[in-house]
Design a protein around this motif. Structure first.
Motif, PDB file in Angstrom:
ATOM      1  N   GLN A  71       0.828  -1.203   0.000  1.00 48.17           N
ATOM      2  CA  GLN A  71       0.000   0.000   0.000  1.00 48.17           C
ATOM      3  C   GLN A  71       0.862   1.253   0.000  1.00 48.17           C
ATOM      4  O   GLN A  71       0.502   2.274  -0.608  1.00 48.17           O
ATOM      5  CB  GLN A  71      -0.922   0.005   1.218  1.00 48.17           C
ATOM      6  CG  GLN A  71      -2.065   1.013   1.113  1.00 48.17           C
ATOM      7  CD  GLN A  71      -3.093   0.627   0.077  1.00 48.17           C
ATOM      8  OE1 GLN A  71      -3.931  -0.227   0.322  1.00 48.17           O
ATOM      9  NE2 GLN A  71      -3.049   1.268  -1.099  1.00 48.17           N
ATOM     10  N   GLU A  72       2.012   1.158   0.644  1.00 48.33           N
ATOM     11  CA  GLU A  72       2.958   2.267   0.647  1.00 48.33           C
ATOM     12  C   GLU A  72       3.506   2.505  -0.759  1.00 48.33           C
ATOM     13  O   GLU A  72       3.688   3.649  -1.179  1.00 48.33           O
ATOM     14  CB  GLU A  72       4.096   1.959   1.624  1.00 48.33           C
ATOM     15  CG  GLU A  72       5.103   3.076   1.806  1.00 48.33           C
ATOM     16  CD  GLU A  72       6.161   2.712   2.834  1.00 48.33           C
ATOM     17  OE1 GLU A  72       7.308   2.414   2.428  1.00 48.33           O
ATOM     18  OE2 GLU A  72       5.842   2.720   4.033  1.00 48.33           O
ATOM     19  N   ARG A  73       3.761   1.429  -1.477  1.00 53.92           N
ATOM     20  CA  ARG A  73       4.290   1.556  -2.848  1.00 53.92           C
ATOM     21  C   ARG A  73       3.212   1.961  -3.844  1.00 53.92           C
ATOM     22  O   ARG A  73       3.476   2.709  -4.780  1.00 53.92           O
ATOM     23  CB  ARG A  73       4.923   0.222  -3.279  1.00 53.92           C
ATOM     24  CG  ARG A  73       5.355   0.168  -4.746  1.00 53.92           C
ATOM     25  CD  ARG A  73       6.388   1.233  -5.064  1.00 53.92           C
ATOM     26  NE  ARG A  73       6.725   1.274  -6.484  1.00 53.92           N
ATOM     27  CZ  ARG A  73       6.035   1.919  -7.404  1.00 53.92           C
ATOM     28  NH1 ARG A  73       4.923   2.590  -7.054  1.00 53.92           N
ATOM     29  NH2 ARG A  73       6.422   1.921  -8.668  1.00 53.92           N
ATOM     30  N   PHE A  74       1.988   1.477  -3.642  1.00 53.77           N
ATOM     31  CA  PHE A  74       0.890   1.766  -4.574  1.00 53.77           C
ATOM     32  C   PHE A  74      -0.252   2.437  -3.799  1.00 53.77           C
ATOM     33  O   PHE A  74      -1.294   1.811  -3.548  1.00 53.77           O
ATOM     34  CB  PHE A  74       0.395   0.476  -5.241  1.00 53.77           C
ATOM     35  CG  PHE A  74       1.468  -0.324  -5.932  1.00 53.77           C
ATOM     36  CD1 PHE A  74       1.962   0.076  -7.170  1.00 53.77           C
ATOM     37  CD2 PHE A  74       1.985  -1.476  -5.353  1.00 53.77           C
ATOM     38  CE1 PHE A  74       2.956  -0.656  -7.816  1.00 53.77           C
ATOM     39  CE2 PHE A  74       2.966  -2.213  -5.991  1.00 53.77           C
ATOM     40  CZ  PHE A  74       3.463  -1.804  -7.226  1.00 53.77           C
ATOM     41  N   PRO A  75      -0.087   3.692  -3.396  1.00 54.22           N
ATOM     42  CA  PRO A  75      -1.052   4.344  -2.497  1.00 54.22           C
ATOM     43  C   PRO A  75      -2.438   4.546  -3.103  1.00 54.22           C
ATOM     44  O   PRO A  75      -3.411   4.706  -2.355  1.00 54.22           O
ATOM     45  CB  PRO A  75      -0.389   5.690  -2.186  1.00 54.22           C
ATOM     46  CG  PRO A  75       0.553   5.930  -3.326  1.00 54.22           C
ATOM     47  CD  PRO A  75       1.040   4.578  -3.728  1.00 54.22           C
ATOM     48  N   TYR A  76      -2.539   4.555  -4.420  1.00 53.65           N
ATOM     49  CA  TYR A  76      -3.843   4.801  -5.057  1.00 53.65           C
ATOM     50  C   TYR A  76      -4.495   3.516  -5.568  1.00 53.65           C
ATOM     51  O   TYR A  76      -5.494   3.561  -6.284  1.00 53.65           O
ATOM     52  CB  TYR A  76      -3.680   5.802  -6.198  1.00 53.65           C
ATOM     53  CG  TYR A  76      -3.047   7.105  -5.733  1.00 53.65           C
ATOM     54  CD1 TYR A  76      -3.727   7.962  -4.881  1.00 53.65           C
ATOM     55  CD2 TYR A  76      -1.749   7.442  -6.121  1.00 53.65           C
ATOM     56  CE1 TYR A  76      -3.146   9.140  -4.430  1.00 53.65           C
ATOM     57  CE2 TYR A  76      -1.158   8.613  -5.672  1.00 53.65           C
ATOM     58  CZ  TYR A  76      -1.859   9.456  -4.831  1.00 53.65           C
ATOM     59  OH  TYR A  76      -1.274  10.619  -4.378  1.00 53.65           O
ATOM     60  N   THR A  77      -3.923   2.375  -5.202  1.00 54.52           N
ATOM     61  CA  THR A  77      -4.462   1.076  -5.611  1.00 54.52           C
ATOM     62  C   THR A  77      -5.187   0.435  -4.433  1.00 54.52           C
ATOM     63  O   THR A  77      -4.713   0.496  -3.293  1.00 54.52           O
ATOM     64  CB  THR A  77      -3.319   0.145  -6.074  1.00 54.52           C
ATOM     65  OG1 THR A  77      -2.682   0.718  -7.214  1.00 54.52           O
ATOM     66  CG2 THR A  77      -3.846  -1.231  -6.435  1.00 54.52           C
ATOM     67  N   THR A  78      -6.341  -0.148  -4.690  1.00 54.50           N
ATOM     68  CA  THR A  78      -7.060  -0.880  -3.649  1.00 54.50           C
ATOM     69  C   THR A  78      -6.321  -2.183  -3.371  1.00 54.50           C
ATOM     70  O   THR A  78      -6.100  -2.993  -4.277  1.00 54.50           O
ATOM     71  CB  THR A  78      -8.505  -1.199  -4.083  1.00 54.50           C
ATOM     72  OG1 THR A  78      -9.206   0.030  -4.303  1.00 54.50           O
ATOM     73  CG2 THR A  78      -9.224  -2.010  -3.020  1.00 54.50           C
ATOM     74  N   ILE A  79      -5.925  -2.369  -2.120  1.00 53.38           N
ATOM     75  CA  ILE A  79      -5.191  -3.565  -1.712  1.00 53.38           C
ATOM     76  C   ILE A  79      -5.894  -4.155  -0.499  1.00 53.38           C
ATOM     77  O   ILE A  79      -6.135  -3.459   0.490  1.00 53.38           O
ATOM     78  CB  ILE A  79      -3.720  -3.246  -1.393  1.00 53.38           C
ATOM     79  CG1 ILE A  79      -3.032  -2.654  -2.634  1.00 53.38           C
ATOM     80  CG2 ILE A  79      -2.986  -4.491  -0.905  1.00 53.38           C
ATOM     81  CD1 ILE A  79      -1.587  -2.229  -2.404  1.00 53.38           C
ATOM     82  N   VAL A  80      -6.244  -5.433  -0.584  1.00 52.96           N
ATOM     83  CA  VAL A  80      -7.001  -6.085   0.489  1.00 52.96           C
ATOM     84  C   VAL A  80      -6.352  -7.422   0.838  1.00 52.96           C
ATOM     85  O   VAL A  80      -5.615  -8.001   0.036  1.00 52.96           O
ATOM     86  CB  VAL A  80      -8.477  -6.315   0.084  1.00 52.96           C
ATOM     87  CG1 VAL A  80      -9.179  -4.998  -0.195  1.00 52.96           C
ATOM     88  CG2 VAL A  80      -8.565  -7.235  -1.135  1.00 52.96           C
ATOM     89  N   VAL A  81      -6.650  -7.899   2.028  1.00 55.58           N
ATOM     90  CA  VAL A  81      -6.225  -9.235   2.432  1.00 55.58           C
ATOM     91  C   VAL A  81      -7.368 -10.201   2.172  1.00 55.58           C
ATOM     92  O   VAL A  81      -8.494  -9.986   2.632  1.00 55.58           O
ATOM     93  CB  VAL A  81      -5.834  -9.276   3.922  1.00 55.58           C
ATOM     94  CG1 VAL A  81      -5.547 -10.716   4.349  1.00 55.58           C
ATOM     95  CG2 VAL A  81      -4.615  -8.406   4.179  1.00 55.58           C
ATOM     96  N   ARG A  82      -7.084 -11.222   1.390  1.00 54.07           N
ATOM     97  CA  ARG A  82      -8.048 -12.300   1.137  1.00 54.07           C
ATOM     98  C   ARG A  82      -7.287 -13.598   1.353  1.00 54.07           C
ATOM     99  O   ARG A  82      -6.701 -14.148   0.448  1.00 54.07           O
ATOM    100  CB  ARG A  82      -8.634 -12.196  -0.275  1.00 54.07           C
ATOM    101  CG  ARG A  82      -9.812 -13.139  -0.531  1.00 54.07           C
ATOM    102  CD  ARG A  82     -10.400 -12.894  -1.909  1.00 54.07           C
ATOM    103  NE  ARG A  82      -9.473 -13.271  -2.970  1.00 54.07           N
ATOM    104  CZ  ARG A  82      -9.613 -12.932  -4.247  1.00 54.07           C
ATOM    105  NH1 ARG A  82     -10.631 -12.174  -4.615  1.00 54.07           N
ATOM    106  NH2 ARG A  82      -8.738 -13.336  -5.154  1.00 54.07           N
ATOM    107  N   GLN A  83      -7.270 -14.029   2.610  1.00 54.65           N
ATOM    108  CA  GLN A  83      -6.444 -15.167   3.009  1.00 54.65           C
ATOM    109  C   GLN A  83      -6.606 -16.338   2.036  1.00 54.65           C
ATOM    110  O   GLN A  83      -7.733 -16.684   1.679  1.00 54.65           O
ATOM    111  CB  GLN A  83      -6.840 -15.613   4.421  1.00 54.65           C
ATOM    112  CG  GLN A  83      -5.787 -16.441   5.111  1.00 54.65           C
ATOM    113  CD  GLN A  83      -6.046 -16.574   6.612  1.00 54.65           C
ATOM    114  OE1 GLN A  83      -6.954 -15.962   7.148  1.00 54.65           O
ATOM    115  NE2 GLN A  83      -5.257 -17.370   7.289  1.00 54.65           N
ATOM    116  N   PRO A  84      -5.471 -16.840   1.516  1.00 53.83           N
ATOM    117  CA  PRO A  84      -4.098 -16.729   2.012  1.00 53.83           C
ATOM    118  C   PRO A  84      -3.249 -15.661   1.306  1.00 53.83           C
ATOM    119  O   PRO A  84      -2.024 -15.743   1.359  1.00 53.83           O
ATOM    120  CB  PRO A  84      -3.528 -18.111   1.671  1.00 53.83           C
ATOM    121  CG  PRO A  84      -4.179 -18.455   0.365  1.00 53.83           C
ATOM    122  CD  PRO A  84      -5.583 -17.900   0.481  1.00 53.83           C
TER     123      PRO A  84
END
Length: 273
Positions: free
Chosen positions: A89-102
């Motif tokens: 998220q730090e590298r791609f601040p304007y991209t939606t990043i989520v955790v979807r285990q695993p």
């Protein structure tokens, strides 16, 4: 008149992603790798999943990577997942990043990228288990095993895997695509001949008989493959599987009686196409 077998094979081919479809998503790999190495330290990052295996589904499969992290494995996999998410998220601040285990999923405009954090063990990689905790996996050995099975019967293993994955995505079935792929390949591994309509029915029937229970790693190396991530998902998947078995059986019976029009009709209902 088109036969049910010909229709099923043609439909299966139509869901194969183009060679360039995921080039955009894959193009983010270098920056992802650089950021994770700088922030967390990594040994390697390599492609896994259905695209790597040659069983991807058009419009549904992601570019999947396993990243081997340095340092000690934390007690909770959520620590590793959240660390990877924060770095990306730090590298791609304007991209939606989520955790979807695993995995940590980066939803880029040109395609999703899933990053699975892992730690090297004396045998394989320890990665987050979708049902909680950690599990041992051997993705490269699994890929080799599927490829070995697929060399028999004119590539039947990957054709069948793609068909059950079409069902998963089109019918919104909450079941692991990796689990389905391994079950399909395991079915073909025990067969001396291949008939697309019959073997599709037999695979669904075996899934029903097993009640989507965990599957032993066919390589004998890693943890068992689980089908769903929760009891609620399992109940939903089983309900949809029961419907699939009924439709696949009807398609098989119509096909056996040379009623290809009705067989194709049931296959369309089965796959949701």
């Amino acid at each position: 008149m088109q036969s049910a077998t010909a229709w099923l094979q043609e439909t299966t081919r139509s869901w194969i992603p183009s060679p360039t479809q995921f080039d955009g998503a894959r193009g983010h790999r270098t920056e992802i790798e650089k950021k994770l190495d700088a922030k967390l330290g990594i040994f390697r990052m390599f492609e896994i999943g259905s695209l790597r295996h040659g069983t991807g589904i058009y419009h549904h499969s992601d570019a999947d990577y396993l990243v081997s992290l340095k340092g000690s494995q934390p007690i909770s996999p959520w620590t590793a997942l959240n660390n990877v998410k924060a770095a990306l998220q730090e590298r791609f601040p304007y991209t939606t990043i989520v955790v979807r285990q695993p995995a940590v999923v980066c939803r880029f405009n040109d395609g999703d990228v899933e990053v699975v954090p892992g730690y090297i063990t004396p045998s394989g990689y320890s990665i987050p288990d979708p049902t909680g905790g950690w599990m041992i996996t051997h993705p490269e050995e699994h890929n080799t095993w599927v490829n070995d099975v697929n060399r028999n019967l004119d590539g039947a293993a990957k054709k069948l895997a793609r068909q059950v994955k079409i069902w998963k995505y089109q019918r919104n079935v909450p079941v692991s695509s990796c689990y389905l792929e391994m079950r399909a390949a395991k079915h073909i591994d025990g067969e001396s001949s291949y008939n697309p309509v019959w073997d599709l029915y037999l695979t669904f029937r075996k899934l029903q008989t097993a009640q989507l229970g965990a599957m032993n790693d066919p390589t004998g190396l890693g943890s068992r493959f689980t089908a769903t991530s929760s009891d609620a998902s399992r109940l939903d998947a089983l309900s949809k599987l029961n419907t699939a078995v009924s439709r696949a059986e009807k398609a098989k019976d119509y096909y056996r009686n040379d009623d290809h029009v009705s067989a194709i009709g049931q296959l369309k209902l089965l796959l949701g196409v």
